[in-house]
Write a protein that holds these residues in place. Structure first.
Motif, PDB file in Angstrom:
ATOM      1  N   PHE A 174     -34.662  34.515  17.387  1.00  0.00           N
ATOM      2  CA  PHE A 174     -33.842  35.722  17.563  1.00  0.00           C
ATOM      3  C   PHE A 174     -34.240  36.810  16.572  1.00  0.00           C
ATOM      4  O   PHE A 174     -34.352  37.983  16.922  1.00  0.00           O
ATOM      5  N   LEU A 175     -34.452  36.418  15.309  1.00  0.00           N
ATOM      6  CA  LEU A 175     -34.773  37.394  14.272  1.00  0.00           C
ATOM      7  C   LEU A 175     -36.066  38.139  14.573  1.00  0.00           C
ATOM      8  O   LEU A 175     -36.151  39.371  14.417  1.00  0.00           O
ATOM      9  N   LEU A 176     -37.099  37.421  15.014  1.00  0.00           N
ATOM     10  CA  LEU A 176     -38.373  38.063  15.319  1.00  0.00           C
ATOM     11  C   LEU A 176     -38.244  39.028  16.497  1.00  0.00           C
ATOM     12  O   LEU A 176     -38.786  40.139  16.468  1.00  0.00           O
ATOM     13  N   TYR A 177     -37.531  38.592  17.540  1.00  0.00           N
ATOM     14  CA  TYR A 177     -37.364  39.469  18.699  1.00  0.00           C
ATOM     15  C   TYR A 177     -36.483  40.671  18.352  1.00  0.00           C
ATOM     16  O   TYR A 177     -36.744  41.792  18.818  1.00  0.00           O
ATOM     17  N   TYR A 178     -35.469  40.434  17.563  1.00  0.00           N
ATOM     18  CA  TYR A 178     -34.584  41.536  17.162  1.00  0.00           C
ATOM     19  C   TYR A 178     -35.353  42.567  16.346  1.00  0.00           C
ATOM     20  O   TYR A 178     -35.203  43.776  16.546  1.00  0.00           O
ATOM     21  N   ALA A 179     -36.201  42.084  15.424  1.00  0.00           N
ATOM     22  CA  ALA A 179     -37.019  42.997  14.627  1.00  0.00           C
ATOM     23  C   ALA A 179     -37.990  43.771  15.519  1.00  0.00           C
ATOM     24  O   ALA A 179     -38.241  44.959  15.302  1.00  0.00           O
ATOM     25  N   GLY A 180     -38.563  43.082  16.515  1.00  0.00           N
ATOM     26  CA  GLY A 180     -39.467  43.765  17.440  1.00  0.00           C
ATOM     27  C   GLY A 180     -38.759  44.844  18.240  1.00  0.00           C
ATOM     28  O   GLY A 180     -39.307  45.947  18.447  1.00  0.00           O
ATOM     29  N   ILE A 181     -37.533  44.557  18.675  1.00  0.00           N
ATOM     30  CA  ILE A 181     -36.765  45.548  19.437  1.00  0.00           C
ATOM     31  C   ILE A 181     -36.421  46.749  18.562  1.00  0.00           C
ATOM     32  O   ILE A 181     -36.518  47.908  18.991  1.00  0.00           O
ATOM     33  N   LEU A 211     -42.601  44.154  23.679  1.00  0.00           N
ATOM     34  CA  LEU A 211     -42.407  42.964  22.851  1.00  0.00           C
ATOM     35  C   LEU A 211     -43.544  41.957  22.998  1.00  0.00           C
ATOM     36  O   LEU A 211     -43.479  40.875  22.401  1.00  0.00           O
ATOM     37  N   ALA A 212     -44.561  42.294  23.768  1.00  0.00           N
ATOM     38  CA  ALA A 212     -45.653  41.358  24.020  1.00  0.00           C
ATOM     39  C   ALA A 212     -46.306  40.829  22.738  1.00  0.00           C
ATOM     40  O   ALA A 212     -46.557  39.622  22.626  1.00  0.00           O
ATOM     41  N   PRO A 213     -46.600  41.656  21.725  1.00  0.00           N
ATOM     42  CA  PRO A 213     -47.190  41.109  20.491  1.00  0.00           C
ATOM     43  C   PRO A 213     -46.273  40.111  19.794  1.00  0.00           C
ATOM     44  O   PRO A 213     -46.721  39.076  19.313  1.00  0.00           O
ATOM     45  N   VAL A 214     -44.978  40.443  19.727  1.00  0.00           N
ATOM     46  CA  VAL A 214     -44.011  39.531  19.107  1.00  0.00           C
ATOM     47  C   VAL A 214     -43.889  38.259  19.928  1.00  0.00           C
ATOM     48  O   VAL A 214     -43.778  37.156  19.384  1.00  0.00           O
ATOM     49  N   LEU A 215     -43.905  38.419  21.243  1.00  0.00           N
ATOM     50  CA  LEU A 215     -43.790  37.268  22.136  1.00  0.00           C
ATOM     51  C   LEU A 215     -44.944  36.296  21.929  1.00  0.00           C
ATOM     52  O   LEU A 215     -44.754  35.070  21.879  1.00  0.00           O
ATOM     53  N   ARG A 216     -46.139  36.817  21.780  1.00  0.00           N
ATOM     54  CA  ARG A 216     -47.302  35.950  21.587  1.00  0.00           C
ATOM     55  C   ARG A 216     -47.191  35.165  20.283  1.00  0.00           C
ATOM     56  O   ARG A 216     -47.392  33.951  20.266  1.00  0.00           O
ATOM     57  N   VAL A 217     -46.842  35.851  19.216  1.00  0.00           N
ATOM     58  CA  VAL A 217     -46.705  35.175  17.925  1.00  0.00           C
ATOM     59  C   VAL A 217     -45.610  34.124  17.983  1.00  0.00           C
ATOM     60  O   VAL A 217     -45.778  32.992  17.508  1.00  0.00           O
ATOM     61  N   ASN A 218     -44.486  34.477  18.576  1.00  0.00           N
ATOM     62  CA  ASN A 218     -43.349  33.570  18.637  1.00  0.00           C
ATOM     63  C   ASN A 218     -43.662  32.322  19.458  1.00  0.00           C
ATOM     64  O   ASN A 218     -43.260  31.208  19.110  1.00  0.00           O
ATOM     65  N   ILE A 219     -44.363  32.496  20.560  1.00  0.00           N
ATOM     66  CA  ILE A 219     -44.697  31.353  21.411  1.00  0.00           C
ATOM     67  C   ILE A 219     -45.662  30.414  20.699  1.00  0.00           C
ATOM     68  O   ILE A 219     -45.505  29.190  20.742  1.00  0.00           O
ATOM     69  N   VAL A 220     -46.672  30.975  20.038  1.00  0.00           N
ATOM     70  CA  VAL A 220     -47.621  30.143  19.298  1.00  0.00           C
ATOM     71  C   VAL A 220     -46.903  29.355  18.202  1.00  0.00           C
ATOM     72  O   VAL A 220     -47.109  28.140  18.045  1.00  0.00           O
ATOM     73  N   LEU A 221     -46.035  30.019  17.458  1.00  0.00           N
ATOM     74  CA  LEU A 221     -45.289  29.339  16.399  1.00  0.00           C
ATOM     75  C   LEU A 221     -44.395  28.251  16.957  1.00  0.00           C
ATOM     76  O   LEU A 221     -44.270  27.160  16.375  1.00  0.00           O
ATOM     77  N   ALA A 222     -43.765  28.520  18.101  1.00  0.00           N
ATOM     78  CA  ALA A 222     -42.854  27.538  18.699  1.00  0.00           C
ATOM     79  C   ALA A 222     -43.601  26.301  19.170  1.00  0.00           C
ATOM     80  O   ALA A 222     -43.160  25.165  18.945  1.00  0.00           O
TER      81      ALA A 222
END
Length: 294
Positions: A174-181, A211-222
């Motif tokens: 949530f924090l990463l996506y919120y920061a991206g938004i 949000l595509a850049p954040v999405l990529r980072v978040n998915i890799v981390l997950a």
């Protein structure tokens, strides 16, 4: 500054400490682990060099390794397909909560900052067969037929583990996506609103693509976190019942430190590193075209 950055010797001396630290802390231990994976060492005393015997055993006869890999994949899918879409939606909606926005941010992030041991023991108590809150609530709702031995049944145990892992990591996603938004320029919002875009159109056609850049980072981390999952599984079930909830990290620990098959455990650790590297490269390449800039 230009002269410094164009001098190869200076560049070498600047990056040498970091590279040396990387080699000592990561690269060399991986090589040592690979070496021991080619032996039958039990962690103490002498050992014999058996080549790729441990790897042959893993791929030909070790069904538990297959279950461990499958459970890690299931957790990764749960994080990517359930946790992340939900966290994106919450990150979008929380902007419209006015003065409650900051309070809700704190509430959402609390599970992520509490000790894993504490949260896992909390959920272990909730799932307890006799005195757990979940079965008691089902009794109150007159749904006694739904009561389960949540952590004692192989099917329900893996579902419970995936749920707890998603709950614990929801705050970080949530924090990463919120920061991206929040990083989306306000000019884009204002232009879209002037063009008559509704809040749904604003989020789906402008915010979400950016949000595509954040999405990529978040998915890799997950996904990498799913393959490395250890503490929650160990504290909830220790891989049981009957190894049905083993993950790669817990199975590695069980082989190396419980069964004292240290060489075999190192073989699993090497495969874990290789799998994480392959998955990271595949995800980065497959999502590279989706990355946008603003």
């Amino acid at each position: 500054m230009h002269k410094i950055m164009s001098d190869r010797r200076t560049i070498f001396f600047l990056i040498a400490p970091g590279m040396l630290l990387f080699a000592m802390m990561i690269f060399i231990p991986i090589l040592v682990s690979f070496y021991y994976s080619l032996t039958n060492w039990d962690g103490v005393g002498g050992y014999e060099f058996i080549g790729f015997g441990n790897y042959k055993e893993i791929f030909s006869h070790d069904s538990v390794f297959g279950y461990s890999l499958l459970n890690s994949v299931l957790l990764g899918l749960g994080l990517v397909l359930i946790q992340h879409p939900f966290s994106i939606i919450i990150a979008m909606l929380i902007q419209y909560c006015g003065r409650w926005e900051k309070f809700l941010q704190v509430c959402i992030f609390i599970p992520a900052i509490i000790s894993t041991f504490v949260t896992t023991k909390l959920w272990s108590s909730i799932f307890d067969t006799q005195f757990g809150l979940l079965n008691q609530v089902l009794d109150i709702l007159r749904l006694s037929d739904w009561k389960q031995d949540w952590l004692g049944d192989s099917t329900w145990a893996i579902i419970c583990i995936i749920f707890v892992c998603m709950w614990q990591g929801f705050g970080y996603a949530f924090l990463l996506y919120y920061a991206g938004i929040k990083g989306v320029p306000k000019d884009l919002y204002e232009a879209a609103m002037l063009d008559g875009a509704s809040p749904i159109q604003l989020n789906t056609r402008i915010v979400l693509p950016l949000l595509a850049p954040v999405l990529r980072v978040n998915i890799v981390l997950a996904v990498v976190a799913a393959f490395k999952q250890m503490e929650t599984v160990y504290l909830l079930t220790s891989g049981g019942p009957a190894n049905s909830t083993q993950f790669l990290s817990t199975y590695l620990y069980s082989k190396a430190f419980r069964e004292s098959v240290y060489g075999y455990g190192n073989a699993i650790s090497v495969l874990l590193v290789v799998i994480c590297l392959i998955v990271t490269v595949i995800l980065n390449r497959s999502m590279r075209r989706e990355v946008g800039e603003y």
